[in-house]
Enzyme design. Structure first.
Site, PDB file in Angstrom:
ATOM      1  N   CYS A  13       0.769  -1.132  -0.158  1.00 43.54           N
ATOM      2  CA  CYS A  13      -0.049   0.043  -0.191  1.00 43.54           C
ATOM      3  C   CYS A  13       1.127   1.220   0.017  1.00 43.54           C
ATOM      4  O   CYS A  13       1.950   1.051   0.347  1.00 43.54           O
ATOM      5  CB  CYS A  13      -1.061   0.076   1.196  1.00 43.54           C
ATOM      6  SG  CYS A  13      -1.894  -1.283   1.381  1.00 43.54           S
ATOM      7  N   GLY A  39       0.577   0.062  -5.020  1.00 41.40           N
ATOM      8  CA  GLY A  39      -0.646  -0.606  -5.105  1.00 41.40           C
ATOM      9  C   GLY A  39      -1.542  -0.402  -6.258  1.00 41.40           C
ATOM     10  O   GLY A  39      -1.731   0.968  -6.421  1.00 41.40           O
ATOM     11  N   ASN A 114      -0.441   1.492   5.825  1.00 42.65           N
ATOM     12  CA  ASN A 114       0.388   0.632   4.775  1.00 42.65           C
ATOM     13  C   ASN A 114       1.237  -0.283   6.048  1.00 42.65           C
ATOM     14  O   ASN A 114       1.779   0.142   6.708  1.00 42.65           O
ATOM     15  CB  ASN A 114       1.426   1.435   4.307  1.00 42.65           C
ATOM     16  CG  ASN A 114       2.376   0.610   3.529  1.00 42.65           C
ATOM     17  OD1 ASN A 114       3.709   1.241   3.284  1.00 42.65           O
ATOM     18  ND2 ASN A 114       2.074  -0.674   3.104  1.00 42.65           N
ATOM     19  N   GLY A 115       0.977  -1.617   5.848  1.00 45.47           N
ATOM     20  CA  GLY A 115       1.700  -2.479   6.585  1.00 45.47           C
ATOM     21  C   GLY A 115       0.750  -3.765   6.931  1.00 45.47           C
ATOM     22  O   GLY A 115      -0.173  -3.861   6.253  1.00 45.47           O
ATOM     23  N   TYR A 255      13.393  -3.361  -4.550  1.00 47.63           N
ATOM     24  CA  TYR A 255      12.484  -3.337  -5.623  1.00 47.63           C
ATOM     25  C   TYR A 255      11.275  -2.292  -5.201  1.00 47.63           C
ATOM     26  O   TYR A 255      10.761  -1.637  -6.122  1.00 47.63           O
ATOM     27  CB  TYR A 255      11.787  -4.860  -5.629  1.00 47.63           C
ATOM     28  CG  TYR A 255      10.566  -4.810  -6.345  1.00 47.63           C
ATOM     29  CD1 TYR A 255      10.773  -5.067  -7.832  1.00 47.63           C
ATOM     30  CD2 TYR A 255       9.289  -4.655  -5.941  1.00 47.63           C
ATOM     31  CE1 TYR A 255       9.598  -5.038  -8.464  1.00 47.63           C
ATOM     32  CE2 TYR A 255       8.311  -4.763  -6.662  1.00 47.63           C
ATOM     33  CZ  TYR A 255       8.320  -4.884  -8.071  1.00 47.63           C
ATOM     34  OH  TYR A 255       7.056  -4.955  -8.696  1.00 47.63           O
TER      35      TYR A 255
HETATM   36  P1  AMP Z   1       8.811 -14.346 -10.349  1.00 55.37           P
HETATM   37  O1  AMP Z   1       8.266 -14.569 -11.809  1.00 55.37           O
HETATM   38  O2  AMP Z   1       7.800 -14.937  -9.447  1.00 55.37           O
HETATM   39  O3  AMP Z   1      10.275 -15.041  -9.913  1.00 55.37           O
HETATM   40  O4  AMP Z   1       8.679 -12.876 -10.099  1.00 55.37           O
HETATM   41  C1  AMP Z   1       9.925 -11.999 -10.264  1.00 55.37           C
HETATM   42  C2  AMP Z   1       9.598 -10.638 -10.667  1.00 55.37           C
HETATM   43  O5  AMP Z   1       8.737 -10.100  -9.917  1.00 55.37           O
HETATM   44  C3  AMP Z   1      10.998  -9.736 -10.693  1.00 55.37           C
HETATM   45  O6  AMP Z   1      11.147  -9.153 -11.989  1.00 55.37           O
HETATM   46  C4  AMP Z   1      10.721  -8.535  -9.616  1.00 55.37           C
HETATM   47  O7  AMP Z   1      10.950  -7.490 -10.140  1.00 55.37           O
HETATM   48  C5  AMP Z   1       9.135  -9.034  -9.397  1.00 55.37           C
HETATM   49  N1  AMP Z   1       8.754  -8.760  -8.029  1.00 55.37           N
HETATM   50  C6  AMP Z   1       9.442  -9.059  -6.983  1.00 55.37           C
HETATM   51  N2  AMP Z   1       8.748  -8.824  -5.819  1.00 55.37           N
HETATM   52  C7  AMP Z   1       7.788  -8.397  -6.158  1.00 55.37           C
HETATM   53  C8  AMP Z   1       6.363  -7.876  -5.581  1.00 55.37           C
HETATM   54  N3  AMP Z   1       6.227  -8.113  -4.417  1.00 55.37           N
HETATM   55  N4  AMP Z   1       5.566  -7.424  -6.238  1.00 55.37           N
HETATM   56  C9  AMP Z   1       5.329  -7.268  -7.337  1.00 55.37           C
HETATM   57  N5  AMP Z   1       6.524  -7.765  -8.336  1.00 55.37           N
HETATM   58  C10 AMP Z   1       7.598  -8.278  -7.607  1.00 55.37           C
END
Ligand code: AMP
Length: 479
Positions: A13, A39, A114-115, A255
């Site tokens: 969030c 979000g 947020n949390g 990220y």
């Molecule tokens: P995956 O395909 O599940 O390994 O997702 C990895 C990708 O998701 C990477 O390109 C990250 O930049 C992105 N990512 C990592 N954590 C999150 C998150 N919490 N929410 C959305 N995207 C994420």
């Protein structure tokens, strides 16, 4: 443990609030635009005009939720807003949109959070036994009820009373007809900053990028454990909770936060570049022709990698910006499809080249596997995947959306097994020490539970919470 994750308390969030400005709701609207990355599932703004609370909340992006006439209707000089993304089944339920708004014996109150509270289910059960009737399945509502029930005299005292009974992470905005209160949990897990517009108008935001957009002056970060009351008397600060070791979520730097934000005084973009440089030192790729980022999350680290290694940086993968984040797709089958629509390799750049591919993290591994295959199909001679964080082995319980532990590729696979899965010629992750060396400019403390399994805030009665939460979710589907 895994069960717990399937609850509806795992929200990513952003929060934004404006006090004492004639365009309060419009400024919150702009602020939410700048926090959209935090979000994308729903957005909302609540303003106060004299004693009247006015609300607009809806599903989707900020741009979809607010029409001109709705924004014009959000009158008054103070407003708070919220953007939300949650994994839960019940999340798209209209009742689970924030900010929350209630009438209490002390007047109206709105709240944006947020949390993630780790004792929310327990607290909720206790409150329900005492007769509280919950309208949503959000943990934030626990804070609302506790505040409404408190016998303390002032609004800020009642909120502090409520917050002293919850455990977990919060960057919180609470508003009554006279003031806005900003609070950050004693660990400082989620970020929150204070700013000013003009002489007497104040802004509170999850990130500084939103202050920049509305040309507000940055005053300072809200401190871990700090409660700031912004009202007719000006700005007052309190530290009502026992001091804890500061544990800012390190994943904000990896990220989650926007690169143009500063968190606790450290610039996110510069940090990601340093991380990339460090990654190049730890895991060099000899005889590579190109460094290519996975857009957008891998770009700053790839720049750092290219800089430190002297290998040319190229945008060998182009992102279609009109597709939502792949991570949002709920089904594995859809996610595969999603990556294809969203990211396209540029064969003219890639053909015949030895490529270093840089991304920020591997979660399930689905994205990486797809991208490595795409880059190879576009003609790469070899694909060396470099990840600008350590392996994500543990789920987050404090507000970052991660899947269950068993779905995290790194929880059950060695680096070599992951390399095989993503079909890369080589795969390497930044070390935990390397991450700290790049992030920890000030020697401050961070939560790195997703990489280390060291959870700073313990979760009470975990199994029990899991059972209860699932029960509540089921009931919701039945309705
Ligand atoms: P995956 O395909 O599940 O390994 O997702 C990895 C990708 O998701 C990477 O390109 C990250 O930049 C992105 N990512 C990592 N954590 C999150 C998150 N919490 N929410 C959305 N995207 C994420």
């Amino acid at each position: 443990m895994d069960l717990y994750h399937q609850d509806h308390f795992h929200d990513e969030c952003g929060v934004f609030g404006v006090y004492n400005h004639p365009e309060a709701a419009n400024l919150v609207y702009l602020g939410l635009y700048a926090l959209q990355h935090r979000g994308q599932e729903s957005a909302g703004i609540i303003s106060v005009d004299e004693r009247l609370f006015l609300a607009t909340r809806g599903p989707g992006l900020v741009a979809d939720v607010f029409r001109r006439n709705e924004l014009d209707g959000l009158k008054g000089k103070q407003a708070i807003g919220h953007v939300r993304y949650s994994t839960s089944g019940g999340s798209n339920n209209a009742r689970n949109r924030q900010p929350l708004m209630v009438d209490t014996a002390h007047g109206g109150m709105a709240m944006a959070h947020n949390g993630n509270l780790v004792n929310a289910v327990e607290m909720r059960r206790t409150l329900e036994r005492r007769g509280s009737i919950f309208q949503s399945t959000m943990d934030t509502e626990v804070i609302v009820h506790l505040t409404a029930l408190s016998r303390r005299k002032s609004f800020v005292e009642r909120l502090v009373d409520a917050l002293s009974q919850v455990e977990g992470s919060y960057a919180l905005l609470a508003m009554n007809e006279q003031c806005i209160i900003a609070a950050r949990d004693p660990y400082g897990i989620r970020p929150l900053v204070l700013g000013r517009i003009g002489e007497n108008s104040y802004v509170v935001s999850s990130e500084t990028c939103a202050l920049n957009l509305i040309e507000a002056e940055f005053i300072r970060d809200v401190e871990p454990g700090e409660v700031i009351l912004i009202g007719p008397q000006g700005v007052e600060s309190f530290f009502p909770f026992p001091r804890r070791k500061r544990c800012l979520c390190i994943f904000e730097y990896i990220y989650f936060a926007r690169p143009d934000s500063n968190i606790d005084g450290v610039n996110v973009y510069a940090t990601r570049k340093r991380i990339g440089m460090r990654l190049a030192q730890e895991h060099p790729v000899l005889e590579a022709d190109l460094v290519i980022p996975v857009p957008d999350s891998g770009v700053p680290a790839a720049l750092g990698f290219a800089h430190a290694s002297g290998i040319p940086f190229e945008l060998g993968i182009i992102r279609n910006h009109y597709v939502g984040r792949t991570f949002i797709e709920p089904q594995q089958s859809i996610r595969h499809f999603g990556v294809k629509i969203k990211l396209n390799p540029n064969p003219d750049i890639i053909q015949g080249k030895h490529v270093v591919l840089v991304d920020d993290s591997i979660v399930r591994g689905t994205t990486s596997r797809k991208i490595v295959k795409m880059v190879r199909a576009a003609g790469a001679k070899s694909v060396h995947l470099r990840i600008s964080s350590p392996p994500t082995t543990h789920p987050c319980y404090y507000g970052i959306d991660t899947p269950t532990q068993s779905e995290l590729l790194a929880s059950s696979h060695s680096v070599e097994e992951m390399r095989t899965y993503v079909t890369a010629d080589s795969l390497a992750f930044l070390s935990l020490e390397g991450m700290y060396a790049a992030v920890n400019g000030h020697g401050l403390g961070y939560c790195d539970a997703c990489f280390s399994g060291r959870y700073p805030v313990p979760f009470p009665h975990h199994e029990e919470n899991a059972q209860l939460t699932l029960l509540q979710e089921n009931q919701e589907f039945e309705r």
